[in-house]
Design a protein around this motif. Structure first.
Motif, PDB file in Angstrom:
ATOM      1  N   ARG A 135      38.963  37.679  79.443  1.00 44.66           N
ATOM      2  CA  ARG A 135      38.678  37.288  80.500  1.00 44.66           C
ATOM      3  C   ARG A 135      38.391  37.358  82.519  1.00 44.66           C
ATOM      4  N   ALA A 136      39.942  37.697  81.628  1.00 44.24           N
ATOM      5  CA  ALA A 136      41.353  37.915  82.976  1.00 44.24           C
ATOM      6  C   ALA A 136      41.124  39.565  83.712  1.00 44.24           C
ATOM      7  N   ASP A 137      40.768  39.891  84.576  1.00 45.41           N
ATOM      8  CA  ASP A 137      40.925  39.966  85.580  1.00 45.41           C
ATOM      9  C   ASP A 137      42.404  40.942  86.213  1.00 45.41           C
ATOM     10  N   ILE A 138      43.126  39.859  86.957  1.00 47.15           N
ATOM     11  CA  ILE A 138      44.336  40.026  87.184  1.00 47.15           C
ATOM     12  C   ILE A 138      45.425  39.238  86.273  1.00 47.15           C
ATOM     13  N   VAL A 139      46.152  39.660  86.086  1.00 52.08           N
ATOM     14  CA  VAL A 139      47.283  39.217  85.291  1.00 52.08           C
ATOM     15  C   VAL A 139      48.930  39.215  86.672  1.00 52.08           C
ATOM     16  N   MET A 140      49.435  37.670  86.665  1.00 51.43           N
ATOM     17  CA  MET A 140      50.633  37.875  87.406  1.00 51.43           C
ATOM     18  C   MET A 140      51.673  37.449  86.580  1.00 51.43           C
ATOM     19  N   ALA A 141      52.859  38.912  86.452  1.00 50.86           N
ATOM     20  CA  ALA A 141      53.462  38.505  85.540  1.00 50.86           C
ATOM     21  C   ALA A 141      54.902  38.343  86.563  1.00 50.86           C
ATOM     22  N   ALA A 142      55.254  36.796  86.501  1.00 50.20           N
ATOM     23  CA  ALA A 142      56.716  35.444  86.938  1.00 50.20           C
ATOM     24  C   ALA A 142      57.776  35.085  86.230  1.00 50.20           C
ATOM     25  N   ILE A 143      57.210  35.428  85.212  1.00 52.37           N
ATOM     26  CA  ILE A 143      58.352  34.937  84.506  1.00 52.37           C
ATOM     27  C   ILE A 143      59.980  35.515  84.487  1.00 52.37           C
ATOM     28  N   VAL A 144      60.508  35.168  84.608  1.00 52.16           N
ATOM     29  CA  VAL A 144      61.935  35.574  84.652  1.00 52.16           C
ATOM     30  C   VAL A 144      63.094  36.262  83.662  1.00 52.16           C
ATOM     31  N   GLY A 145      63.271  36.978  83.197  1.00 50.06           N
ATOM     32  CA  GLY A 145      63.644  38.050  82.211  1.00 50.06           C
ATOM     33  C   GLY A 145      63.273  38.992  81.646  1.00 50.06           C
ATOM     34  N   ALA A 146      63.836  38.682  80.700  1.00 50.78           N
ATOM     35  CA  ALA A 146      63.405  39.780  79.627  1.00 50.78           C
ATOM     36  C   ALA A 146      62.308  38.442  78.589  1.00 50.78           C
ATOM     37  N   ALA A 147      62.339  37.356  78.515  1.00 53.44           N
ATOM     38  CA  ALA A 147      60.827  36.605  78.063  1.00 53.44           C
ATOM     39  C   ALA A 147      59.665  36.455  78.232  1.00 53.44           C
ATOM     40  N   GLY A 148      60.067  37.937  79.567  1.00 58.29           N
ATOM     41  CA  GLY A 148      57.668  38.291  80.167  1.00 58.29           C
ATOM     42  C   GLY A 148      57.603  39.722  79.357  1.00 58.29           C
ATOM     43  N   LEU A 149      59.009  39.987  78.522  1.00 59.13           N
ATOM     44  CA  LEU A 149      58.517  41.532  77.982  1.00 59.13           C
ATOM     45  C   LEU A 149      57.601  41.779  77.288  1.00 59.13           C
ATOM     46  N   CYS A 155      53.791  40.817  79.083  1.00 58.11           N
ATOM     47  CA  CYS A 155      53.706  42.370  80.673  1.00 58.11           C
ATOM     48  C   CYS A 155      52.687  43.372  79.727  1.00 58.11           C
ATOM     49  N   MET A 156      53.553  43.803  78.395  1.00 57.60           N
ATOM     50  CA  MET A 156      53.064  44.932  77.755  1.00 57.60           C
ATOM     51  C   MET A 156      51.989  44.355  76.464  1.00 57.60           C
ATOM     52  N   GLN A 157      51.529  42.811  76.300  1.00 56.15           N
ATOM     53  CA  GLN A 157      50.075  42.571  75.797  1.00 56.15           C
ATOM     54  C   GLN A 157      48.999  42.403  77.156  1.00 56.15           C
ATOM     55  N   ALA A 158      49.619  42.908  78.411  1.00 54.26           N
ATOM     56  CA  ALA A 158      48.794  43.184  79.474  1.00 54.26           C
ATOM     57  C   ALA A 158      48.115  44.140  80.574  1.00 54.26           C
ATOM     58  N   ALA A 159      49.187  45.031  79.742  1.00 52.56           N
ATOM     59  CA  ALA A 159      49.335  46.595  79.876  1.00 52.56           C
ATOM     60  C   ALA A 159      48.475  47.341  78.728  1.00 52.56           C
ATOM     61  N   ARG A 160      48.686  46.759  77.656  1.00 58.49           N
ATOM     62  CA  ARG A 160      47.272  47.432  76.306  1.00 58.49           C
ATOM     63  C   ARG A 160      46.177  46.876  76.442  1.00 58.49           C
ATOM     64  N   ALA A 161      45.898  46.213  77.572  1.00 60.24           N
ATOM     65  CA  ALA A 161      44.269  45.762  77.570  1.00 60.24           C
ATOM     66  C   ALA A 161      43.977  45.831  78.419  1.00 60.24           C
ATOM     67  N   GLY A 162      44.970  46.413  79.456  1.00 61.83           N
ATOM     68  CA  GLY A 162      44.139  47.887  80.410  1.00 61.83           C
ATOM     69  C   GLY A 162      43.648  46.289  81.823  1.00 61.83           C
ATOM     70  N   LYS A 163      44.502  45.715  82.114  1.00 61.27           N
ATOM     71  CA  LYS A 163      44.680  44.594  83.455  1.00 61.27           C
ATOM     72  C   LYS A 163      45.165  44.944  84.499  1.00 61.27           C
ATOM     73  N   ARG A 164      45.408  44.274  85.708  1.00 63.68           N
ATOM     74  CA  ARG A 164      45.471  44.800  86.883  1.00 63.68           C
ATOM     75  C   ARG A 164      46.810  43.956  86.831  1.00 63.68           C
ATOM     76  N   LEU A 165      48.052  44.488  86.884  1.00 65.25           N
ATOM     77  CA  LEU A 165      48.943  43.675  86.144  1.00 65.25           C
ATOM     78  C   LEU A 165      49.806  43.833  87.826  1.00 65.25           C
ATOM     79  N   LEU A 166      50.082  42.897  88.396  1.00 74.33           N
ATOM     80  CA  LEU A 166      51.182  42.471  89.556  1.00 74.33           C
ATOM     81  C   LEU A 166      52.583  42.075  88.826  1.00 74.33           C
ATOM     82  N   LEU A 167      53.195  43.273  88.691  1.00 77.24           N
ATOM     83  CA  LEU A 167      54.804  43.513  88.229  1.00 77.24           C
ATOM     84  C   LEU A 167      55.921  42.495  89.283  1.00 77.24           C
ATOM     85  N   ALA A 168      56.092  41.301  88.854  1.00 74.77           N
ATOM     86  CA  ALA A 168      57.531  40.245  89.446  1.00 74.77           C
ATOM     87  C   ALA A 168      58.369  40.375  88.994  1.00 74.77           C
ATOM     88  N   ASN A 169      58.117  40.335  87.653  1.00 78.18           N
ATOM     89  CA  ASN A 169      59.366  40.463  86.186  1.00 78.18           C
ATOM     90  C   ASN A 169      59.770  42.513  86.363  1.00 78.18           C
TER      91      ASN A 169
END
Length: 396
Positions: free
Chosen positions: A94-108, A111-125
Protein backbone atom coordinates in the motif's frame (compact mmCIF):
# COMPACT_ATOMS: atom_id res chain seq x y z
CA UNK A 1 -4.80 10.89 -5.39
CA UNK A 2 -2.88 11.04 -2.11
CA UNK A 3 0.45 9.28 -1.77
CA UNK A 4 0.86 6.93 1.17
CA UNK A 5 4.03 7.38 3.20
CA UNK A 6 5.92 5.09 5.56
CA UNK A 7 8.31 6.90 7.92
CA UNK A 8 11.01 4.61 9.29
CA UNK A 9 12.38 6.32 12.40
CA UNK A 10 9.56 8.81 12.83
CA UNK A 11 10.66 10.00 16.29
CA UNK A 12 14.14 11.09 15.21
CA UNK A 13 14.92 14.55 13.86
CA UNK A 14 14.44 13.54 10.20
CA UNK A 15 11.22 11.71 11.00
CA UNK A 16 9.80 14.64 12.96
CA UNK A 17 10.68 17.04 10.15
CA UNK A 18 9.16 14.69 7.57
CA UNK A 19 5.86 14.67 9.43
CA UNK A 20 5.99 18.45 9.71
CA UNK A 21 6.29 18.73 5.91
CA UNK A 22 3.53 16.16 5.39
CA UNK A 23 1.24 18.08 7.76
CA UNK A 24 1.46 21.08 5.43
CA UNK A 25 0.04 19.05 2.53
CA UNK A 26 -2.83 16.92 3.87
CA UNK A 27 -4.43 16.80 0.43
CA UNK A 28 -1.32 15.19 -1.01
CA UNK A 29 0.02 12.74 1.58
CA UNK A 30 -1.39 10.11 3.93
CA UNK A 31 0.69 8.47 6.66
CA UNK A 32 0.49 4.71 6.29
CA UNK A 33 3.02 3.60 8.92
CA UNK A 34 5.37 5.01 11.55
CA UNK A 35 8.23 3.20 13.28
CA UNK A 36 10.35 4.01 16.32
CA UNK A 37 12.94 2.42 18.56
CA UNK A 38 12.19 3.46 22.16
CA UNK A 39 10.31 6.79 22.25
CA UNK A 40 6.83 5.55 23.05
CA UNK A 41 5.43 8.91 24.16
CA UNK A 42 6.38 10.72 20.97
CA UNK A 43 5.20 7.91 18.71
CA UNK A 44 1.88 7.92 20.57
CA UNK A 45 1.54 11.66 19.94
CA UNK A 46 2.24 11.07 16.26
CA UNK A 47 -0.38 8.30 16.13
CA UNK A 48 -2.95 10.65 17.67
CA UNK A 49 -2.18 13.37 15.14
CA UNK A 50 -1.59 11.40 11.92
CA UNK A 51 -3.69 8.25 12.48
CA UNK A 52 -1.33 5.82 10.74
CA UNK A 53 -2.69 2.42 9.79
CA UNK A 54 0.30 0.74 11.45
CA UNK A 55 2.79 1.75 14.15
CA UNK A 56 5.88 -0.34 14.83
CA UNK A 57 8.16 -0.38 17.86
CA UNK A 58 11.53 -2.08 17.56
CA UNK A 59 11.20 -4.02 20.84
CA UNK A 60 8.43 -6.19 22.24
CA UNK A 61 8.40 -4.35 25.59
CA UNK A 62 7.97 -0.90 24.04
CA UNK A 63 5.47 -2.26 21.54
CA UNK A 64 3.22 -3.66 24.23
CA UNK A 65 3.23 -0.34 26.08
CA UNK A 66 2.31 1.54 22.90
CA UNK A 67 -0.41 -0.96 22.02
CA UNK A 68 -2.03 -0.59 25.44
CA UNK A 69 -1.95 3.20 25.28
CA UNK A 70 -3.40 3.25 21.77
CA UNK A 71 -6.24 0.99 22.94
CA UNK A 72 -6.91 3.26 25.92
CA UNK A 73 -7.29 6.22 23.55
CA UNK A 74 -9.44 4.27 21.11
CA UNK A 75 -7.00 4.79 18.25
CA UNK A 76 -7.55 2.67 15.12
CA UNK A 77 -3.78 2.17 14.59
CA UNK A 78 -2.52 -1.42 14.55
CA UNK A 79 0.56 -1.72 16.78
CA UNK A 80 3.19 -4.38 16.00
CA UNK A 81 6.77 -4.79 17.14
CA UNK A 82 10.12 -6.26 16.18
CA UNK A 83 12.74 -5.59 13.49
CA UNK A 84 11.00 -7.96 11.07
CA UNK A 85 7.84 -5.83 11.32
CA UNK A 86 9.82 -2.70 10.45
CA UNK A 87 11.09 -4.44 7.32
CA UNK A 88 7.54 -5.61 6.54
CA UNK A 89 5.99 -2.14 6.58
CA UNK A 90 8.88 -0.83 4.46
CA UNK A 91 7.72 -3.19 1.70
CA UNK A 92 3.97 -2.81 2.30
CA UNK A 93 2.18 -2.95 -1.05
CA UNK A 94 0.00 0.00 0.00
CA UNK A 95 3.01 2.32 0.42
CA UNK A 96 4.11 4.71 -2.30
CA UNK A 97 6.96 6.47 -0.48
CA UNK A 98 9.31 5.21 2.24
CA UNK A 99 11.36 7.70 4.27
CA UNK A 100 14.37 5.76 5.57
CA UNK A 101 15.46 7.68 8.66
CA UNK A 102 16.58 4.92 11.05
CA UNK A 103 20.04 5.79 12.30
CA UNK A 104 22.88 3.36 11.69
CA UNK A 105 23.21 -0.10 10.19
CA UNK A 106 20.00 -1.11 11.97
CA UNK A 107 18.06 0.46 9.10
CA UNK A 108 19.73 -1.56 6.34
CA UNK A 109 17.32 -4.53 6.26
CA UNK A 110 14.26 -2.29 5.98
CA UNK A 111 15.93 -0.22 3.24
CA UNK A 112 16.67 -3.41 1.32
CA UNK A 113 13.03 -4.51 1.59
CA UNK A 114 11.76 -1.13 0.38
CA UNK A 115 14.21 -1.24 -2.53
CA UNK A 116 13.18 -4.74 -3.56
CA UNK A 117 9.53 -3.70 -3.38
CA UNK A 118 10.15 -0.88 -5.87
CA UNK A 119 9.27 2.03 -3.58
CA UNK A 120 10.25 5.66 -3.91
CA UNK A 121 12.92 5.42 -1.26
CA UNK A 122 13.96 8.67 0.41
CA UNK A 123 17.35 7.83 1.86
CA UNK A 124 18.25 9.70 5.03
CA UNK A 125 19.99 6.59 6.36
CA UNK A 126 23.44 6.96 4.80
CA UNK A 127 24.50 3.61 6.26
CA UNK A 128 22.32 1.77 3.72
CA UNK A 129 24.87 2.76 1.09
CA UNK A 130 27.95 2.85 3.32
CA UNK A 131 27.24 -0.68 4.57
CA UNK A 132 25.15 -2.04 1.70
CA UNK A 133 27.20 -0.63 -1.17
CA UNK A 134 26.83 -2.60 -4.39
CA UNK A 135 24.52 -5.13 -2.71
CA UNK A 136 22.03 -2.40 -1.86
CA UNK A 137 22.28 -0.79 -5.30
CA UNK A 138 21.58 -4.16 -6.89
CA UNK A 139 18.38 -4.44 -4.83
CA UNK A 140 17.36 -0.95 -6.00
CA UNK A 141 17.93 -1.91 -9.64
CA UNK A 142 16.23 -5.28 -9.42
CA UNK A 143 13.21 -3.87 -7.59
CA UNK A 144 12.86 -0.87 -9.88
CA UNK A 145 12.94 1.47 -6.88
CA UNK A 146 13.48 5.23 -7.15
CA UNK A 147 16.33 6.23 -4.84
CA UNK A 148 16.39 9.88 -3.75
CA UNK A 149 18.99 11.29 -1.32
CA UNK A 150 17.79 13.28 1.69
CA UNK A 151 21.09 14.19 3.35
CA UNK A 152 21.40 17.92 2.70
CA UNK A 153 24.72 17.47 0.90
CA UNK A 154 23.61 14.69 -1.42
CA UNK A 155 20.25 16.30 -2.07
CA UNK A 156 22.16 19.45 -3.04
CA UNK A 157 24.32 17.50 -5.48
CA UNK A 158 21.28 15.73 -6.91
CA UNK A 159 19.55 19.08 -7.42
CA UNK A 160 22.69 20.43 -9.14
CA UNK A 161 23.02 17.58 -11.65
CA UNK A 162 21.40 17.23 -15.10
CA UNK A 163 18.13 15.27 -15.19
CA UNK A 164 19.58 12.38 -17.23
CA UNK A 165 22.05 10.28 -15.17
CA UNK A 166 23.43 8.74 -18.36
CA UNK A 167 25.04 12.11 -19.16
CA UNK A 168 26.75 12.54 -15.79
CA UNK A 169 30.07 10.77 -16.60
CA UNK A 170 30.58 12.93 -19.69
CA UNK A 171 29.99 16.17 -17.77
CA UNK A 172 31.10 15.87 -14.15
CA UNK A 173 34.62 16.86 -13.14
CA UNK A 174 34.11 16.54 -9.39
CA UNK A 175 31.57 16.64 -6.59
CA UNK A 176 32.29 19.06 -3.76
CA UNK A 177 30.71 18.25 -0.39
CA UNK A 178 30.58 21.14 2.04
CA UNK A 179 31.17 20.71 5.76
CA UNK A 180 30.53 23.21 8.53
CA UNK A 181 33.55 22.05 10.50
CA UNK A 182 31.35 21.38 13.51
CA UNK A 183 31.91 22.82 16.99
CA UNK A 184 35.70 22.29 16.98
CA UNK A 185 36.70 23.85 13.67
CA UNK A 186 39.02 26.36 15.35
CA UNK A 187 39.87 24.42 18.50
CA UNK A 188 43.48 23.49 19.27
CA UNK A 189 43.78 19.81 18.22
CA UNK A 190 45.87 19.10 21.33
CA UNK A 191 42.83 19.84 23.54
CA UNK A 192 40.40 17.48 21.79
CA UNK A 193 41.15 14.69 24.26
CA UNK A 194 39.22 16.74 26.86
CA UNK A 195 36.01 17.15 24.82
CA UNK A 196 32.80 16.11 26.62
CA UNK A 197 29.75 14.51 24.97
CA UNK A 198 27.69 17.66 25.54
CA UNK A 199 30.34 19.79 23.86
CA UNK A 200 30.53 17.40 20.90
CA UNK A 201 26.75 17.47 20.48
CA UNK A 202 26.52 21.27 20.40
CA UNK A 203 26.52 21.79 16.63
CA UNK A 204 26.77 25.46 15.62
CA UNK A 205 24.31 25.31 12.69
CA UNK A 206 22.14 22.17 12.69
CA UNK A 207 19.82 20.53 15.23
CA UNK A 208 20.54 16.81 15.07
CA UNK A 209 20.57 13.64 17.14
CA UNK A 210 23.53 12.90 19.41
CA UNK A 211 25.16 10.27 17.21
CA UNK A 212 25.20 12.37 14.05
CA UNK A 213 26.28 15.41 16.09
CA UNK A 214 29.36 13.54 17.32
CA UNK A 215 30.03 12.39 13.75
CA UNK A 216 29.92 16.02 12.66
CA UNK A 217 32.35 16.99 15.42
CA UNK A 218 34.86 14.33 14.30
CA UNK A 219 33.90 14.87 10.63
CA UNK A 220 33.24 11.14 10.32
CA UNK A 221 29.83 12.16 8.97
CA UNK A 222 31.66 13.67 6.01
CA UNK A 223 33.74 10.51 5.57
CA UNK A 224 30.54 8.47 5.36
CA UNK A 225 29.07 11.05 2.96
CA UNK A 226 32.06 10.64 0.64
CA UNK A 227 31.32 6.91 0.51
CA UNK A 228 27.62 7.58 -0.03
CA UNK A 229 28.35 10.04 -2.85
CA UNK A 230 30.52 7.47 -4.60
CA UNK A 231 27.68 4.95 -4.68
CA UNK A 232 24.84 7.40 -5.28
CA UNK A 233 26.36 9.22 -8.23
CA UNK A 234 28.73 6.62 -9.67
CA UNK A 235 31.83 8.81 -9.59
CA UNK A 236 35.34 7.70 -8.69
CA UNK A 237 36.47 8.45 -5.12
CA UNK A 238 39.17 10.75 -6.52
CA UNK A 239 36.41 12.91 -8.03
CA UNK A 240 34.89 13.64 -4.62
CA UNK A 241 36.23 16.53 -2.58
CA UNK A 242 35.31 18.17 0.73
CA UNK A 243 35.58 21.85 1.60
CA UNK A 244 34.84 23.45 4.96
CA UNK A 245 32.12 26.10 4.69
CA UNK A 246 31.27 27.30 8.22
CA UNK A 247 28.09 29.20 7.30
CA UNK A 248 26.26 26.09 5.93
CA UNK A 249 24.53 28.14 3.23
CA UNK A 250 25.93 26.27 0.23
CA UNK A 251 24.98 22.65 0.86
CA UNK A 252 27.21 21.15 -1.86
CA UNK A 253 28.38 21.74 -5.41
CA UNK A 254 29.05 20.07 -8.75
CA UNK A 255 32.00 21.18 -10.85
CA UNK A 256 31.71 20.39 -14.56
CA UNK A 257 34.34 19.77 -17.25
CA UNK A 258 33.97 23.34 -18.50
CA UNK A 259 35.07 24.56 -15.02
CA UNK A 260 31.63 25.93 -14.19
CA UNK A 261 30.19 25.12 -10.76
CA UNK A 262 26.52 24.59 -9.91
CA UNK A 263 25.65 24.92 -6.22
CA UNK A 264 22.48 24.51 -4.17
CA UNK A 265 21.87 27.06 -1.40
CA UNK A 266 19.36 27.22 1.40
CA UNK A 267 18.84 27.72 5.10
CA UNK A 268 20.09 25.05 7.50
CA UNK A 269 16.72 23.30 7.67
CA UNK A 270 16.24 19.65 6.75
CA UNK A 271 12.65 20.30 5.69
CA UNK A 272 14.04 21.63 2.39
CA UNK A 273 15.59 18.38 1.12
CA UNK A 274 12.77 16.36 2.70
CA UNK A 275 10.13 18.33 0.80
CA UNK A 276 12.09 17.96 -2.43
CA UNK A 277 12.26 14.19 -1.96
CA UNK A 278 8.54 13.94 -1.21
CA UNK A 279 7.50 16.12 -4.15
CA UNK A 280 10.16 15.19 -6.74
CA UNK A 281 10.35 15.96 -9.62
CA UNK A 282 8.34 19.07 -8.70
CA UNK A 283 8.70 21.32 -5.64
CA UNK A 284 6.36 22.30 -2.83
CA UNK A 285 6.28 24.41 0.32
CA UNK A 286 8.58 22.96 2.97
CA UNK A 287 8.18 25.31 5.93
CA UNK A 288 11.86 26.29 5.76
CA UNK A 289 12.66 30.00 5.81
CA UNK A 290 13.87 31.60 2.60
CA UNK A 291 17.40 32.94 2.36
CA UNK A 292 17.72 36.68 2.83
CA UNK A 293 20.77 37.46 0.71
CA UNK A 294 21.02 40.98 2.09
CA UNK A 295 21.42 39.62 5.61
CA UNK A 296 23.80 36.74 4.88
CA UNK A 297 27.25 36.76 6.47
CA UNK A 298 30.27 36.54 4.21
CA UNK A 299 30.59 33.02 2.79
CA UNK A 300 33.99 31.53 3.55
CA UNK A 301 35.75 28.29 2.64
CA UNK A 302 38.69 26.39 4.11
CA UNK A 303 40.76 23.49 2.81
CA UNK A 304 40.54 20.18 4.65
CA UNK A 305 44.19 19.57 3.73
CA UNK A 306 45.85 22.03 6.14
CA UNK A 307 47.98 20.46 8.85
CA UNK A 308 45.68 21.75 11.60
CA UNK A 309 42.51 20.38 9.99
CA UNK A 310 44.20 17.04 9.34
CA UNK A 311 45.04 16.91 13.05
CA UNK A 312 41.49 17.91 14.06
CA UNK A 313 39.72 15.53 11.67
CA UNK A 314 41.96 12.50 11.04
CA UNK A 315 38.97 10.24 10.41
CA UNK A 316 37.99 11.98 7.21
CA UNK A 317 40.76 10.32 5.21
CA UNK A 318 39.44 6.87 6.21
CA UNK A 319 36.70 7.31 3.59
CA UNK A 320 39.08 7.18 0.65
CA UNK A 321 41.14 4.43 2.30
CA UNK A 322 38.04 2.26 2.78
CA UNK A 323 36.86 2.86 -0.78
CA UNK A 324 40.28 1.73 -2.02
CA UNK A 325 39.99 -1.49 -0.02
CA UNK A 326 38.09 -4.70 -0.78
CA UNK A 327 34.30 -4.73 -0.96
CA UNK A 328 32.88 -4.44 2.54
CA UNK A 329 35.63 -2.18 3.90
CA UNK A 330 33.21 0.72 4.24
CA UNK A 331 30.85 -1.52 6.23
CA UNK A 332 33.69 -2.26 8.65
CA UNK A 333 34.42 1.46 9.01
CA UNK A 334 30.77 2.26 9.70
CA UNK A 335 30.39 -0.48 12.33
CA UNK A 336 33.57 0.61 14.11
CA UNK A 337 32.40 4.22 14.18
CA UNK A 338 28.98 3.32 15.61
CA UNK A 339 30.66 1.37 18.42
CA UNK A 340 33.21 4.12 19.04
CA UNK A 341 30.63 6.92 19.19
CA UNK A 342 28.41 4.92 21.52
CA UNK A 343 31.41 4.29 23.78
CA UNK A 344 32.32 7.99 23.79
CA UNK A 345 28.78 9.05 24.66
CA UNK A 346 28.82 6.50 27.49
CA UNK A 347 32.09 7.88 28.85
CA UNK A 348 34.12 4.78 28.01
CA UNK A 349 36.62 6.38 25.62
CA UNK A 350 37.88 9.87 25.00
CA UNK A 351 36.79 11.94 22.03
CA UNK A 352 40.16 11.63 20.32
CA UNK A 353 40.06 7.84 20.74
CA UNK A 354 37.07 7.51 18.41
CA UNK A 355 39.55 7.68 15.53
CA UNK A 356 41.78 5.09 17.21
CA UNK A 357 38.89 2.63 17.41
CA UNK A 358 37.92 3.24 13.79
CA UNK A 359 41.44 2.96 12.40
CA UNK A 360 42.44 -0.11 14.42
CA UNK A 361 39.21 -1.92 13.52
CA UNK A 362 39.74 -1.35 9.78
CA UNK A 363 43.26 -2.81 10.15
CA UNK A 364 42.02 -5.87 12.05
CA UNK A 365 38.85 -6.84 10.15
CA UNK A 366 39.52 -7.75 6.51
CA UNK A 367 36.37 -8.41 4.48
CA UNK A 368 35.96 -11.61 2.51
CA UNK A 369 33.48 -12.11 -0.32
CA UNK A 370 30.42 -9.88 0.20
CA UNK A 371 27.48 -10.72 -2.03
CA UNK A 372 24.34 -10.70 0.10
CA UNK A 373 22.63 -9.00 3.02
CA UNK A 374 23.62 -11.93 5.25
CA UNK A 375 27.27 -11.43 4.29
CA UNK A 376 27.02 -7.75 5.16
CA UNK A 377 25.36 -8.40 8.50
CA UNK A 378 28.00 -10.99 9.41
CA UNK A 379 30.77 -8.55 8.49
CA UNK A 380 29.05 -5.80 10.48
CA UNK A 381 28.90 -8.06 13.54
CA UNK A 382 32.56 -9.08 13.21
CA UNK A 383 33.59 -5.43 13.01
CA UNK A 384 31.50 -4.56 16.05
CA UNK A 385 33.09 -7.35 18.06
CA UNK A 386 36.56 -6.15 17.10
CA UNK A 387 35.72 -2.53 17.85
CA UNK A 388 34.24 -3.51 21.20
CA UNK A 389 37.47 -5.27 22.15
CA UNK A 390 39.48 -2.18 21.22
CA UNK A 391 37.15 -0.01 23.33
CA UNK A 392 37.70 -2.29 26.32
CA UNK A 393 41.43 -1.98 25.83
CA UNK A 394 41.26 1.82 25.73
CA UNK A 395 38.51 2.28 28.31
CA UNK A 396 39.11 5.37 30.45
Amino acid sequence: MTERVVVLGSTGSIGVNTLDVISRHPERFEVLALTASTRVDLLLEQCVRFRPVVAVMASVAHGRVLAARCRDLGLPTEVVYGPEQIARVAADERADIVMAAIVGAAGLAACMQAARAGKRLLLANKEALVVGGAVFLRAVAEGGATLLPIDSEHSAIFQSLPDDPLTWPQQIDRLILTASGGPFRTRDPATLRDVTPDQACAHPNWVMGRKISVDSATMMNKALEVVEAHYLFGVAPAQIDVVIHPQSVIHSMVQYHDASVVAQLGTADMRGPIAYGLSWPTRMVSGAAALDFTALPALTFESIHTLEHKARFPGLQLAWQALAGPSGSTAVLNAANEVAVEAFLAGKVRFDQIHTVNMDTTFQVLPGAVGSLDDLLALDEAARQAAGAIVRRLQV
